[in-house]
Design a protein around this motif. Structure first.
Motif, PDB file in Angstrom:
ATOM      1  N   MET A   1      27.403  37.538  54.719  1.00 31.81           N
ATOM      2  CA  MET A   1      27.507  38.404  53.534  1.00 31.81           C
ATOM      3  C   MET A   1      28.977  38.612  53.159  1.00 31.81           C
ATOM      4  SD  MET A   1      25.933  42.222  52.927  1.00 31.81           S
ATOM      5  CE  MET A   1      24.278  41.602  53.212  1.00 31.81           C
ATOM      6  N   ALA A   2      29.814  38.829  54.174  1.00 32.04           N
ATOM      7  CA  ALA A   2      31.247  39.016  53.903  1.00 32.04           C
ATOM      8  C   ALA A   2      31.862  37.746  53.342  1.00 32.04           C
ATOM      9  CB  ALA A   2      31.965  39.436  55.183  1.00 32.04           C
ATOM     10  N   ARG A   3      31.485  36.591  53.912  1.00 34.67           N
ATOM     11  CA  ARG A   3      32.034  35.331  53.413  1.00 34.67           C
ATOM     12  C   ARG A   3      31.562  35.054  51.989  1.00 34.67           C
ATOM     13  NH1 ARG A   3      30.977  31.555  58.807  1.00 34.67           N
ATOM     14  NH2 ARG A   3      32.409  32.682  60.184  1.00 34.67           N
ATOM     15  N   GLY A   4      30.291  35.326  51.703  1.00 35.56           N
ATOM     16  CA  GLY A   4      29.786  35.147  50.344  1.00 35.56           C
ATOM     17  C   GLY A   4      30.499  36.037  49.351  1.00 35.56           C
ATOM     18  N   ALA A   5      30.722  37.313  49.737  1.00 36.92           N
ATOM     19  CA  ALA A   5      31.436  38.232  48.846  1.00 36.92           C
ATOM     20  C   ALA A   5      32.858  37.756  48.593  1.00 36.92           C
ATOM     21  CB  ALA A   5      31.443  39.632  49.448  1.00 36.92           C
ATOM     22  N   SER A   6      33.491  37.193  49.633  1.00 37.73           N
ATOM     23  CA  SER A   6      34.867  36.717  49.454  1.00 37.73           C
ATOM     24  C   SER A   6      34.920  35.505  48.524  1.00 37.73           C
ATOM     25  CB  SER A   6      35.490  36.361  50.808  1.00 37.73           C
ATOM     26  OG  SER A   6      34.854  35.229  51.373  1.00 37.73           O
ATOM     27  N   LEU A   7      33.944  34.603  48.646  1.00 36.80           N
ATOM     28  CA  LEU A   7      33.913  33.430  47.766  1.00 36.80           C
ATOM     29  C   LEU A   7      33.676  33.836  46.315  1.00 36.80           C
ATOM     30  CD1 LEU A   7      31.890  30.872  49.935  1.00 36.80           C
ATOM     31  CD2 LEU A   7      34.347  30.870  49.465  1.00 36.80           C
ATOM     32  N   ILE A   8      32.776  34.791  46.103  1.00 31.90           N
ATOM     33  CA  ILE A   8      32.534  35.283  44.739  1.00 31.90           C
ATOM     34  C   ILE A   8      33.802  35.933  44.182  1.00 31.90           C
ATOM     35  CG2 ILE A   8      31.236  36.964  43.374  1.00 31.90           C
ATOM     36  CD1 ILE A   8      28.859  36.447  45.256  1.00 31.90           C
ATOM     37  N   THR A   9      34.495  36.687  45.028  1.00 31.47           N
ATOM     38  CA  THR A   9      35.740  37.340  44.598  1.00 31.47           C
ATOM     39  C   THR A   9      36.781  36.311  44.184  1.00 31.47           C
ATOM     40  OG1 THR A   9      35.329  39.211  46.092  1.00 31.47           O
ATOM     41  CG2 THR A   9      37.592  38.882  45.323  1.00 31.47           C
ATOM     42  N   ILE A  10      36.917  35.233  44.971  1.00 26.15           N
ATOM     43  CA  ILE A  10      37.896  34.198  44.642  1.00 26.15           C
ATOM     44  C   ILE A  10      37.511  33.487  43.352  1.00 26.15           C
ATOM     45  CG2 ILE A  10      38.847  31.976  45.387  1.00 26.15           C
ATOM     46  CD1 ILE A  10      38.670  33.014  48.259  1.00 26.15           C
ATOM     47  N   ALA A  11      36.214  33.204  43.168  1.00 27.58           N
ATOM     48  CA  ALA A  11      35.763  32.544  41.934  1.00 27.58           C
ATOM     49  C   ALA A  11      36.078  33.408  40.720  1.00 27.58           C
ATOM     50  CB  ALA A  11      34.265  32.256  42.015  1.00 27.58           C
ATOM     51  N   LEU A  12      35.814  34.708  40.821  1.00 29.56           N
ATOM     52  CA  LEU A  12      36.152  35.616  39.715  1.00 29.56           C
ATOM     53  C   LEU A  12      37.659  35.669  39.506  1.00 29.56           C
ATOM     54  CD1 LEU A  12      33.664  38.584  40.375  1.00 29.56           C
ATOM     55  CD2 LEU A  12      33.589  36.927  38.493  1.00 29.56           C
ATOM     56  N   GLY A  13      38.412  35.639  40.604  1.00 30.01           N
ATOM     57  CA  GLY A  13      39.871  35.661  40.485  1.00 30.01           C
ATOM     58  C   GLY A  13      40.402  34.448  39.752  1.00 30.01           C
ATOM     59  N   VAL A  14      39.822  33.258  40.042  1.00 28.76           N
ATOM     60  CA  VAL A  14      40.232  32.040  39.338  1.00 28.76           C
ATOM     61  C   VAL A  14      39.959  32.186  37.849  1.00 28.76           C
ATOM     62  CG1 VAL A  14      39.752  29.595  39.036  1.00 28.76           C
ATOM     63  CG2 VAL A  14      39.918  30.547  41.347  1.00 28.76           C
ATOM     64  N   PHE A  15      38.766  32.659  37.503  1.00 28.20           N
ATOM     65  CA  PHE A  15      38.399  32.786  36.086  1.00 28.20           C
ATOM     66  C   PHE A  15      39.303  33.787  35.364  1.00 28.20           C
ATOM     67  CE2 PHE A  15      36.028  35.112  32.803  1.00 28.20           C
ATOM     68  CZ  PHE A  15      35.755  34.073  31.930  1.00 28.20           C
ATOM     69  N   VAL A  16      39.474  34.968  35.948  1.00 27.73           N
ATOM     70  CA  VAL A  16      40.233  36.023  35.272  1.00 27.73           C
ATOM     71  C   VAL A  16      41.715  35.644  35.170  1.00 27.73           C
ATOM     72  CG1 VAL A  16      41.011  38.418  35.435  1.00 27.73           C
ATOM     73  CG2 VAL A  16      38.629  37.850  35.916  1.00 27.73           C
ATOM     74  N   SER A  17      42.306  35.181  36.272  1.00 23.89           N
ATOM     75  CA  SER A  17      43.753  34.928  36.263  1.00 23.89           C
ATOM     76  C   SER A  17      44.131  33.793  35.317  1.00 23.89           C
ATOM     77  CB  SER A  17      44.245  34.621  37.685  1.00 23.89           C
ATOM     78  OG  SER A  17      43.575  33.497  38.210  1.00 23.89           O
ATOM     79  N   PHE A  18      43.351  32.697  35.320  1.00 28.72           N
ATOM     80  CA  PHE A  18      43.732  31.555  34.487  1.00 28.72           C
ATOM     81  C   PHE A  18      43.184  31.653  33.064  1.00 28.72           C
ATOM     82  CE2 PHE A  18      44.649  29.951  38.669  1.00 28.72           C
ATOM     83  CZ  PHE A  18      45.788  29.205  38.462  1.00 28.72           C
ATOM     84  N   THR A  19      42.246  32.577  32.835  1.00 28.49           N
ATOM     85  CA  THR A  19      41.757  32.797  31.472  1.00 28.49           C
ATOM     86  C   THR A  19      42.622  33.808  30.737  1.00 28.49           C
ATOM     87  OG1 THR A  19      39.486  32.286  32.122  1.00 28.49           O
ATOM     88  CG2 THR A  19      39.789  33.517  30.075  1.00 28.49           C
ATOM     89  N   TYR A  20      43.008  34.868  31.430  1.00 26.93           N
ATOM     90  CA  TYR A  20      43.715  35.955  30.761  1.00 26.93           C
ATOM     91  C   TYR A  20      45.204  36.019  31.074  1.00 26.93           C
ATOM     92  CZ  TYR A  20      39.055  37.561  29.599  1.00 26.93           C
ATOM     93  OH  TYR A  20      37.772  37.636  29.104  1.00 26.93           O
ATOM     94  N   PHE A  21      45.655  35.281  32.069  1.00 30.36           N
ATOM     95  CA  PHE A  21      47.079  35.306  32.404  1.00 30.36           C
ATOM     96  C   PHE A  21      47.692  33.911  32.418  1.00 30.36           C
ATOM     97  CE2 PHE A  21      45.241  39.135  34.177  1.00 30.36           C
ATOM     98  CZ  PHE A  21      46.130  40.108  33.745  1.00 30.36           C
ATOM     99  N   GLY A  22      46.913  32.912  32.034  1.00 33.41           N
ATOM    100  CA  GLY A  22      47.454  31.569  31.865  1.00 33.41           C
ATOM    101  C   GLY A  22      48.065  31.416  30.492  1.00 33.41           C
ATOM    102  N   PRO A  23      48.481  30.201  30.132  1.00 30.05           N
ATOM    103  CA  PRO A  23      49.097  30.001  28.808  1.00 30.05           C
ATOM    104  C   PRO A  23      48.099  30.229  27.693  1.00 30.05           C
ATOM    105  CG  PRO A  23      48.670  27.901  29.866  1.00 30.05           C
ATOM    106  CD  PRO A  23      48.383  28.947  30.898  1.00 30.05           C
TER     107      PRO A  23
END
Length: 794
Positions: free
Chosen positions: A642-664
């Motif tokens: 459960m902890a590993r799944g939550a961490s993977l979901i967190t990283i996936a959301l981080g990729v989307f948010v950071s490169f969508t809203y803080f990329g060029p």
């Protein structure tokens, strides 16, 4: 045992990340026209970034009739590096390739450089002409307009793919840049007979064919019609400006091959008081210059430019030195068309002509390759020699000492210590698993090289994966996660990577999977570094057979694996290491900091437009690792997964948010820099102006730009009403912008101000919506047309 407190470790990591963010933002501000690029906001007035060794930009011009134009691509190559021509022959380095997207225009000829490349010999490609460009080069191609468009509002995407080499290594490079409209140009008057000032000769030139088929040969006829009693001096193939000789050089050949100019005009010998006699032509002189069309030439227009330097003399005196520039083009088509095509002639500088080598044979003499040594378009393979294999073995061994590899090697040393009490069989198994990881990566790279040669004719280069943004970000995140594991934030669930006392006896033993993955990671981390000997060897793969490529990469892998193979035969070496104990935990924590420096290296290699997004993602990875670390390794499997799944979901959301809203940001509006004088001029012209007061440290400003201002709906109103959008960047505390904000009675940003042609400005403060911006633009109304403005003035 030395134990670093957890809060201190975390603060150390945070401080390092903040330092990287500050340093990279400073670099972005220094190296670009605007700091917005590093935060994903529109970058105004900056050249496109194409990696650390070359940058590209593009522009186009239109003929006054609007039916044809010229598209130019500029490349700036860093000092000590070079790129290759668009006409580089097959079997050699990767040629520069330029493609244009869109259906509004169609290229009517190839991209041709503004100057000829430097010709070189290279042991990697024996017998092949290598065409290099250093510094700046501009490629230009003609195009025809297929669909009408408004040039001031239209850009074209241009894709550039190239190879950049220098300092013993080569890396693929390229970028997608937007070509903006530069200017209209009028059709130039063509002068086919030209007399330079203060001379006694009229020059003309024509090509025997208006169109020529690939593989054919045409003739360029050059004539110097001298006045009665005057002459020009002889032409010597390959000569420079010796004495009073006539010079004929090719400044632009567009990949075509020029032969030696020949003439049947009689030579007259004179004694000029020099070591050897001099000669001049007796009367008007005509040279025939063969021009060969390569078999590989694609249909289209090929511009040609020759320069002539000369003196006209009589029996008593000589005119000043003079020059002629001869410009024309040849159409490459399926069938040749033998009808004369005159060239245009203009004045040229004699000294500029004298700096270039005279035409000689099919290749210019100075710095060139003898014709007998050339194999144009050769795809012949080169055999590996014993020296090549020994160099590959030594180069692979040296990779163990590359900076990026050392932290993982340190981890491997720790595993050696654990092996000290193991059986000989266990030591051999673990080291062979590590070696298998090294060799496996090498074979994958070899197969990629072979596949690239088969598909595109060029090889997949060593370290080429580091040209991929996705790969660099993923590897930076992986190494960062490893460093966090070494610091005790979490445990990597692979025996041999995690050796904390919290993980129990299982984690204190290295498994075969852990050893194999360490071998893979070690090799991947080594690929940014060619090290001594390997640069030329991997370039050699372009001319090797498939079997030789596999052998080359295999030997490099074996060289890198030599220390671990030695332990298989002499396991007693392990006994020289200290026995396993608490020192290993301390060493693991110390090794975390070289890994963090490796992360800094990867972040530096990421372009500034994506650097902030990458740093945000690293913080998210940190949080995800912390989530996993909250569940001990001895917990029940349900909690762990459960902890590993939550961490993977967190990283996936981080990729989307950071490169969508803080990329060029792919700007939809034609932003220009703000300054008060420009704003005042636009207002005097009756323009509607929208000014966005922003800064890269203002989070609400970035949100406004992405969700409310730079949107399709706003763009439609801006273009429809001829609104001028301006960016007022307050990142550097500009006094001019501060005074403007005080004038607008605003002490903070974000602030969006819309100036109508008449009346008071409309102010939108703080967080806003797209509909608010559209309503304000409609309220301000369109810019005044020039005719309406004139009527108001009168």
């Amino acid at each position: 045992m030395l134990k670093i407190p957890s809060p201190v470790r975390s603060l150390g990591v945070l401080a390092l990340l903040l330092w990287v963010a500050a340093a990279q933002t400073a670099v972005a501000q220094k190296g670009k026209g605007s700091p917005f690029g590093g935060l994903g906001l529109p970058s105004v007035g900056s050249a496109a970034q194409a990696g650390p060794k070359v940058s590209y930009r593009a522009e186009y011009s239109l003929n006054r009739n609007g039916q044809e134009g010229r598209l130019s691509v500029f490349a700036e190559v860093a000092d000590g590096f070079h790129t290759y021509s668009t006409t580089q022959a097959e079997g050699g380095p990767l040629p520069t390739a330029i493609e244009v997207e869109g259906e509004q225009i169609k290229l009517s000829g190839p991209f041709v450089a503004d100057h000829e490349p430097t010709l070189a010999l290279d042991d990697v490609w024996p017998g092949l002409e290598i065409q290099e460009y250093h510094g700046q080069v501009v490629w230009t191609a003609p195009f025809a307009v297929l669909q009408e468009f408004a040039p001031e509002k239209t850009t074209f995407k241009v894709q550039v793919d190239a190879l950049v080499c220098g300092e013993g290594s080569c890396v693929p490079a390229g970028d997608t840049v937007e070509a903006a409209f530069k200017e209209h140009y009028a059709a130039e008057a063509v002068v086919t007979e030209f007399r330079p000032e203060k001379t006694h000769a009229i020059w003309s030139a024509e090509l025997s064919h208006q169109a020529a088929a690939p593989g054919s040969e045409v003739t360029l006829t050059l004539t110097a019609n001298t006045d009665a009693g005057y002459h020009v001096y002889r032409y010597v193939p390959g000569d420079t400006a010796a004495s009073f000789r006539t010079l004929i050089v090719a400044k632009r050949k567009a990949g075509l091959k020029f032969g030696t100019p020949v003439t049947d005009t009689k030579l007259v010998e004179i004694d000029a008081g020099l070591d050897a006699p001099e000669y001049y032509y007796d009367g008007p002189t005509t040279w025939k210059i063969p021009v060969r069309i390569p078999e590989s030439a694609k249909p289209g227009e090929y511009p040609l430019e020759l320069l002539v330097g000369f003196y006209t003399c009589n029996d008593r005196s000589c005119d000043p030195s003079a020059g002629v520039a001869i410009n024309g083009k040849i159409l490459v088509a399926e069938q040749s068309q033998a009808s004369p095509a005159p060239f245009a002639l203009t004045a040229a500088d004699f000294n500029a002509v004298a700096e270039l080598p005279n035409l000689a044979s099919w290749i210019d003499t100075e710095g060139a390759i003898p014709k007998s040594a050339l194999q144009q378009g050769s795809t012949a393979t080169v055999s590996l020699t014993l020296m090549h294999l020994l160099a590959a073995l030594a180069g692979g061994f040296i990779l163990n000492f590359m900076p990026c590899v050392l932290p993982v090697i340190g981890l491997k040393v720790m595993s050696f210590a654990n092996q000290a009490g193991s059986s000989h069989r266990r030591v051999v198994e673990l080291n062979l698993a590590f070696v298998a990881g090294i060799v496996g990566v090498m074979l994958v790279l070899a197969i990629a090289t072979i596949a690239a040669k088969v598909i595109s004719g060029s090889a997949f280069g060593w370290g080429q994966q580091f040209t991929s943004l996705e790969f660099k970000v993923a590897l930076a995140a992986l190494v960062f996660a490893m460093a966090l594991s070494f610091l005790g934030v979490w445990e990597i669930p692979i025996p041999g990577f995690a050796m904390s006392s919290k993980s129990g006896e299982l984690m204190e033993k290295e498994g075969l999977l852990g050893a194999f993955l360490k071998g893979i990671l070690t090799t991947v981390l080594a690929t940014p570094c060619s090290g001594p000997l390997l640069g030329a060897l991997f370039g050699l793969s372009l001319t090797l057979s498939s079997a030789s490529v596999l052998l080359l990469y295999l030997v490099v892998g074996i060289g890198m694996a030599l220390p671990y193979l030695a332990l298989c035969f002499y396991p007693g070496f392990i006994k020289l290491l200290p026995k396993p104990g608490p020192w290993m935990e301390t060493l693991k924590q110390v090794l975390a900091f070289p890994l963090l420096l490796t992360v800094v290296f990867f972040v530096t290699a990421i372009d500034s437009d994506h650097r902030i997004a990458t740093l945000i993602l690293l913080i998210v990875v940190w949080f995800a690792c912390w989530l996993v670390g909250q569940v001990p390794a001895y917990s029940n499997p349900g909690r762990i997964w459960m902890a590993r799944g939550a961490s993977l979901i967190t990283i996936a959301l981080g990729v989307f948010v950071s490169f969508t809203y803080f990329g060029p940001l792919d700007a939809k509006l034609p932003w220009v820099d703000y300054n008060e004088a420009h704003l005042a001029q636009l207002r005097r012209e009756g323009k509607t102006v929208m000014v966005d007061f922003t800064a890269n440290w203002c989070l609400n400003c970035q949100i406004n730009m992405r969700v409310a201002i730079d949107k399709e709906g706003v763009s439609e109103i801006v273009h429809e009403n001829n609104v001028v959008p301006m960016v007022a960047d307050w990142t550097g505390n500009s006094p001019e912008i501060r005074e403007k904000l005080e004038e607008l009675q605003s002490n903070s940003i974000p602030l969006l101000v819309i100036y109508p042609p008449d009346g008071e400005p409309i102010l939108l403060r703080d967080l806003i919506t797209e509909s608010q911006v559209i309503d304000a633009l409609k309220e301000a109304g369109p810019s005044r047309s020039p005719s309406r403005l004139a009527s108001l003035v009168n």
